[in-house]
Design a protein around this motif. Structure first.
Motif, PDB file in Angstrom:
ATOM      1  N   ALA A   1      48.304  40.534  30.705  1.00  0.00           N
ATOM      2  CA  ALA A   1      47.785  40.845  29.674  1.00  0.00           C
ATOM      3  C   ALA A   1      46.585  41.157  29.945  1.00  0.00           C
ATOM      4  O   ALA A   1      46.037  41.237  30.919  1.00  0.00           O
ATOM      5  CB  ALA A   1      47.182  39.774  28.259  1.00  0.00           C
ATOM      6  N   ASN A   2      45.513  42.137  30.021  1.00  0.00           N
ATOM      7  CA  ASN A   2      45.018  43.002  29.816  1.00  0.00           C
ATOM      8  C   ASN A   2      43.446  41.823  29.170  1.00  0.00           C
ATOM      9  O   ASN A   2      43.055  40.687  28.311  1.00  0.00           O
ATOM     10  CB  ASN A   2      43.901  43.528  28.771  1.00  0.00           C
ATOM     11  N   LEU A   3      42.606  41.120  30.064  1.00  0.00           N
ATOM     12  CA  LEU A   3      41.535  39.860  29.951  1.00  0.00           C
ATOM     13  C   LEU A   3      40.489  40.079  29.446  1.00  0.00           C
ATOM     14  O   LEU A   3      39.142  39.662  29.317  1.00  0.00           O
ATOM     15  CB  LEU A   3      41.825  39.441  32.027  1.00  0.00           C
ATOM     16  N   VAL A   4      40.219  41.366  29.265  1.00  0.00           N
ATOM     17  CA  VAL A   4      38.601  42.091  29.359  1.00  0.00           C
ATOM     18  C   VAL A   4      38.810  42.006  27.763  1.00  0.00           C
ATOM     19  O   VAL A   4      39.786  42.728  27.272  1.00  0.00           O
ATOM     20  CB  VAL A   4      38.444  43.492  29.954  1.00  0.00           C
TER      21      VAL A   4
ATOM     22  N   THR B   1      42.796  31.755  37.719  1.00  0.00           N
ATOM     23  CA  THR B   1      42.930  31.184  38.337  1.00  0.00           C
ATOM     24  C   THR B   1      42.904  31.873  39.595  1.00  0.00           C
ATOM     25  O   THR B   1      42.284  32.179  39.981  1.00  0.00           O
ATOM     26  CB  THR B   1      44.403  31.662  38.638  1.00  0.00           C
ATOM     27  N   VAL B   2      41.863  30.703  39.934  1.00  0.00           N
ATOM     28  CA  VAL B   2      40.890  30.286  41.919  1.00  0.00           C
ATOM     29  C   VAL B   2      42.140  30.862  42.946  1.00  0.00           C
ATOM     30  O   VAL B   2      42.870  30.233  42.540  1.00  0.00           O
ATOM     31  CB  VAL B   2      40.330  29.598  42.266  1.00  0.00           C
ATOM     32  N   GLY B   3      41.710  31.900  43.324  1.00  0.00           N
ATOM     33  CA  GLY B   3      42.698  32.938  44.355  1.00  0.00           C
ATOM     34  C   GLY B   3      43.627  33.514  44.209  1.00  0.00           C
ATOM     35  O   GLY B   3      44.021  33.991  45.220  1.00  0.00           O
ATOM     36  N   GLN B   4      43.968  33.926  43.115  1.00  0.00           N
ATOM     37  CA  GLN B   4      44.251  34.757  42.443  1.00  0.00           C
ATOM     38  C   GLN B   4      43.642  36.084  42.730  1.00  0.00           C
ATOM     39  O   GLN B   4      42.769  36.503  42.366  1.00  0.00           O
ATOM     40  CB  GLN B   4      44.699  34.739  41.088  1.00  0.00           C
ATOM     41  N   THR B   5      44.501  37.123  42.984  1.00  0.00           N
ATOM     42  CA  THR B   5      44.170  39.251  42.584  1.00  0.00           C
ATOM     43  C   THR B   5      44.048  39.440  41.214  1.00  0.00           C
ATOM     44  O   THR B   5      45.425  38.907  41.315  1.00  0.00           O
ATOM     45  CB  THR B   5      44.910  39.309  43.212  1.00  0.00           C
ATOM     46  N   TYR B   6      43.444  40.543  41.314  1.00  0.00           N
ATOM     47  CA  TYR B   6      43.289  40.513  40.283  1.00  0.00           C
ATOM     48  C   TYR B   6      43.211  42.285  40.117  1.00  0.00           C
ATOM     49  O   TYR B   6      41.745  42.400  40.973  1.00  0.00           O
ATOM     50  CB  TYR B   6      42.176  40.339  38.911  1.00  0.00           C
ATOM     51  N   ALA B   7      43.368  42.875  39.290  1.00  0.00           N
ATOM     52  CA  ALA B   7      43.528  44.361  39.462  1.00  0.00           C
ATOM     53  C   ALA B   7      41.857  45.045  38.221  1.00  0.00           C
ATOM     54  O   ALA B   7      43.039  44.832  37.161  1.00  0.00           O
ATOM     55  CB  ALA B   7      44.400  45.023  39.117  1.00  0.00           C
ATOM     56  N   LEU B   8      41.154  45.668  38.318  1.00  0.00           N
ATOM     57  CA  LEU B   8      39.876  46.036  37.856  1.00  0.00           C
ATOM     58  C   LEU B   8      40.608  47.456  37.629  1.00  0.00           C
ATOM     59  O   LEU B   8      40.713  47.906  38.512  1.00  0.00           O
ATOM     60  CB  LEU B   8      38.743  45.805  38.242  1.00  0.00           C
ATOM     61  N   LYS B   9      40.579  48.031  36.514  1.00  0.00           N
ATOM     62  CA  LYS B   9      40.938  50.145  36.210  1.00  0.00           C
ATOM     63  C   LYS B   9      39.607  50.038  35.300  1.00  0.00           C
ATOM     64  O   LYS B   9      39.887  49.471  34.610  1.00  0.00           O
ATOM     65  CB  LYS B   9      42.302  49.792  35.481  1.00  0.00           C
TER      66      LYS B   9
ATOM     67  N   ALA C   1      25.813  57.535  33.821  1.00  0.00           N
ATOM     68  CA  ALA C   1      26.540  56.870  34.273  1.00  0.00           C
ATOM     69  C   ALA C   1      27.883  56.927  32.964  1.00  0.00           C
ATOM     70  O   ALA C   1      27.317  56.050  32.137  1.00  0.00           O
ATOM     71  CB  ALA C   1      27.305  56.129  34.840  1.00  0.00           C
ATOM     72  N   LEU C   2      28.711  57.097  32.820  1.00  0.00           N
ATOM     73  CA  LEU C   2      29.955  56.828  31.543  1.00  0.00           C
ATOM     74  C   LEU C   2      31.360  55.922  31.821  1.00  0.00           C
ATOM     75  O   LEU C   2      31.904  56.376  32.819  1.00  0.00           O
ATOM     76  CB  LEU C   2      30.424  58.163  31.309  1.00  0.00           C
ATOM     77  N   LEU C   3      31.229  54.556  31.565  1.00  0.00           N
ATOM     78  CA  LEU C   3      32.448  54.063  31.260  1.00  0.00           C
ATOM     79  C   LEU C   3      33.710  54.032  30.232  1.00  0.00           C
ATOM     80  O   LEU C   3      33.093  53.804  29.105  1.00  0.00           O
ATOM     81  CB  LEU C   3      31.777  52.666  31.604  1.00  0.00           C
ATOM     82  N   ALA C   4      34.628  53.760  30.115  1.00  0.00           N
ATOM     83  CA  ALA C   4      35.329  53.472  29.212  1.00  0.00           C
ATOM     84  C   ALA C   4      36.587  52.927  30.236  1.00  0.00           C
ATOM     85  O   ALA C   4      36.791  52.728  31.138  1.00  0.00           O
ATOM     86  CB  ALA C   4      36.053  55.188  28.858  1.00  0.00           C
ATOM     87  N   GLY C   5      37.432  52.313  29.197  1.00  0.00           N
ATOM     88  CA  GLY C   5      38.764  51.949  29.079  1.00  0.00           C
ATOM     89  C   GLY C   5      39.070  50.764  30.278  1.00  0.00           C
ATOM     90  O   GLY C   5      40.080  51.536  30.638  1.00  0.00           O
ATOM     91  N   VAL C   6      38.068  49.613  30.093  1.00  0.00           N
ATOM     92  CA  VAL C   6      37.966  48.651  31.089  1.00  0.00           C
ATOM     93  C   VAL C   6      39.646  47.892  30.629  1.00  0.00           C
ATOM     94  O   VAL C   6      39.682  47.420  30.427  1.00  0.00           O
ATOM     95  CB  VAL C   6      36.939  47.983  30.719  1.00  0.00           C
ATOM     96  N   ASP C   7      39.810  47.372  31.694  1.00  0.00           N
ATOM     97  CA  ASP C   7      41.581  46.381  31.986  1.00  0.00           C
ATOM     98  C   ASP C   7      40.785  45.781  33.110  1.00  0.00           C
ATOM     99  O   ASP C   7      41.301  46.401  34.082  1.00  0.00           O
ATOM    100  CB  ASP C   7      42.690  48.201  32.346  1.00  0.00           C
ATOM    101  N   LEU C   8      41.595  44.193  32.873  1.00  0.00           N
ATOM    102  CA  LEU C   8      41.223  43.694  34.650  1.00  0.00           C
ATOM    103  C   LEU C   8      42.942  43.029  34.278  1.00  0.00           C
ATOM    104  O   LEU C   8      43.427  42.390  32.952  1.00  0.00           O
ATOM    105  CB  LEU C   8      40.524  42.335  34.026  1.00  0.00           C
ATOM    106  N   GLN C   9      43.681  42.678  35.069  1.00  0.00           N
ATOM    107  CA  GLN C   9      44.672  41.981  34.620  1.00  0.00           C
ATOM    108  C   GLN C   9      45.142  41.694  36.002  1.00  0.00           C
ATOM    109  O   GLN C   9      44.624  42.202  37.700  1.00  0.00           O
ATOM    110  CB  GLN C   9      46.426  43.524  34.297  1.00  0.00           C
ATOM    111  N   VAL C  10      45.757  40.291  35.877  1.00  0.00           N
ATOM    112  CA  VAL C  10      46.987  39.748  37.596  1.00  0.00           C
ATOM    113  C   VAL C  10      47.797  41.218  37.977  1.00  0.00           C
ATOM    114  O   VAL C  10      47.872  41.108  37.358  1.00  0.00           O
ATOM    115  CB  VAL C  10      47.309  38.189  36.824  1.00  0.00           C
TER     116      VAL C  10
END
Length: 281
Positions: A23-26, A149-157, A236-245
């Protein structure tokens, strides 16, 4: 109606993948939960400068900033000028206005509706977007992320781009974002490619993915805009922030192995059926 083993197995496999999708954590990564607290009463949708410490009458749920940062949609970002527009001439009143008490007038971006060179398009993921000045009263856009989770990798898109404030500004600009959370490549920081934006225009949207390691169960996600030249509002423009494990490799191997076994059983079953009904030599 008889359903093949392969069809059933693959359906179970696909359902397992869907149910296990991270799930998206943001919270409110599309910046749509915008509220207004000023007077006179206004009707949604709201847009303009937001954030605590700015004197703004707008807030975006779960996001904090004290910089010269604005929230817009593609339908209102270029619908006015510095001389006219929503709530013209009213300091401290959103939408579309800088709100420090002094009042800098209505603040829009250049676009086809106010004489600019480009037609604005909505972010690919929909929703609103942030426009942050990278050369004036810079202030990070932040959100506290929990449940890590400490040490876990997360992808930020996210999607990013560049634009220029409407008005007497006619020089090409550059813009980019510095993003931090946990541990990245340099003390937790990444930077997007520089957007080279022609004067009085909108760059379009680009997508970026960064990977972070969580150092704690709670981290602060931060976006800080920078740009050039000073005095020509590079936004600078920013949209659609998504953070997932990022699923662990072993988990994906289990899913892939299950799918391969299902397909293998089906292939063996079909070979046996063909041999049973094959004509005798």
């Amino acid at each position: 109606m008889r359903t093949s083993f392969r069809t059933t197995a693959l359906a179970v496999f696909a359902l397992t993948l869907v149910q296990s999708a991270p799930a998206n954590l943001v919270q409110d990564g599309n910046f749509t939960s915008v509220t207004y607290s000023g007077a006179p009463a206004l009707s949604a949708p709201y847009f303009g400068q937001f954030g605590t410490g700015t004197g703004s009458t707008l807030t975006v749920a779960n996001w904090t900033t004290a910089g010269y940062n604005f929230v817009y949609s593609a339908t209102n970002v270029d619908q006015g000028t510095q001389a006219s527009g929503a709530n013209a001439g009213q300091p401290n009143q959103a939408p579309g206005q800088f709100n420090t008490g002094a009042g800098y007038g209505n603040t829009y971006m250049w676009g086809s509706h106010n004489g600019g060179a480009s037609t604005w398009t909505a972010p690919p993921g929909g929703g609103n977007f942030i426009a942050a000045d990278g050369a004036f009263e810079q202030g990070a856009l932040t959100q506290v992320i929990t449940g890590l989770t400490v040490g876990q990798t997360y992808a930020l898109k996210f999607y990013y781009g560049g634009a220029q404030q409407q008005g007497t500004f006619t020089t090409a600009t550059t813009s980019q974002w510095t993003v931090s959370m946990g541990t990245g490549n340099v003390a937790g920081n990444f930077t997007t490619p520089v957007v080279n934006n022609p004067a009085e225009s909108f760059s379009g949207w680009f997508q970026q993915t960064f990977y972070f390691y969580a150092n704690n169960t709670t981290e602060t996600l931060s976006f800080l805009a920078s740009g050039t030249p000073n005095g020509q509002p590079p936004f600078a423009l920013l949209a659609g922030v998504d953070l997932q494990v990022v699923p662990e490799f072993s988990s994906w191997m289990v899913f892939a192995g299950f799918g391969a076994v299902c397909i293998g059983f089906e292939m063996v079953r079909r070979r046996r059926r063909r041999s049973e009904f094959a004509p005798a030599a």
